[in-house]
Enzyme design. Sequence first.
Site, PDB file in Angstrom:
ATOM      1  CG  ASP A   8      -0.318   0.104   2.539  1.00 29.07           C
ATOM      2  OD1 ASP A   8       0.917   0.282   2.617  1.00 29.07           O
ATOM      3  OD2 ASP A   8      -1.037   0.013   3.548  1.00 29.07           O
ATOM      4  CB  CYS A  65       0.535  -2.750   4.795  1.00 30.53           C
ATOM      5  SG  CYS A  65       0.376  -3.936   6.145  1.00 30.53           S
ATOM      6  CB  THR A  67       1.443  -3.341  11.169  1.00 31.62           C
ATOM      7  OG1 THR A  67       0.271  -3.880  10.545  1.00 31.62           O
ATOM      8  CG2 THR A  67       1.125  -2.023  11.862  1.00 31.62           C
ATOM      9  N   GLY A  68       2.290  -4.876   8.373  1.00 28.83           N
ATOM     10  CA  GLY A  68       2.387  -6.229   7.828  1.00 28.83           C
ATOM     11  C   GLY A  68       1.236  -7.111   8.274  1.00 28.83           C
ATOM     12  N   GLY A  70      -2.258  -6.511   8.381  1.00 27.84           N
ATOM     13  CA  GLY A  70      -3.414  -6.553   7.484  1.00 27.84           C
ATOM     14  C   GLY A  70      -3.134  -7.317   6.201  1.00 27.84           C
ATOM     15  CE  LYS A 136       5.362 -29.665  14.245  1.00 29.56           C
ATOM     16  NZ  LYS A 136       6.604 -29.070  14.700  1.00 29.56           N
TER      17      LYS A 136
END
EC number: 5.3.1.6
Length: 148
Positions: A8, A65, A67-68, A70, A136
Amino acid sequence: MKIAIGCDEMGYELKQTLITRLKEKNIEFTDFGSFENEKVLYPSIAEKVALEVKNNDYDRGILICGTGIGMAITANKIHGIRAAQIHDSYSAERARKSNDAHIMTMGALVIGPSLAVSLLDTWLDSDFSGGRSQAKVDLMEEIDQKNR
């Protein structure tokens, strides 16, 4: 290796730094935006990149973005995608080796450019180790299938 990269407007400068590093490493990539002075809603970029990776048009994806967070949440909404938020070298390595993460997300307001480049290098140079982690990852995929 082919990389899909997007951001973004908050992640634009950091994306440019990572693109420079991809070029230095001779890694093929496509920039899915945002572009200079372009305001976008980050989920639209996360969806584009995640779908490109899911459809095997690209081997891995990078999303940036503020913070990473979203970007990771949105990318993980795409069936079959494993996106990991990366802010330290151990997580960058384990995201690939233990979790076979297809997409890394970063926060431009959380980490600086030199750390971001180091994390990118670690993530790109790490491969899924399989072994104990395979069960896993298989279970993650089973849960994803069951809850689509």
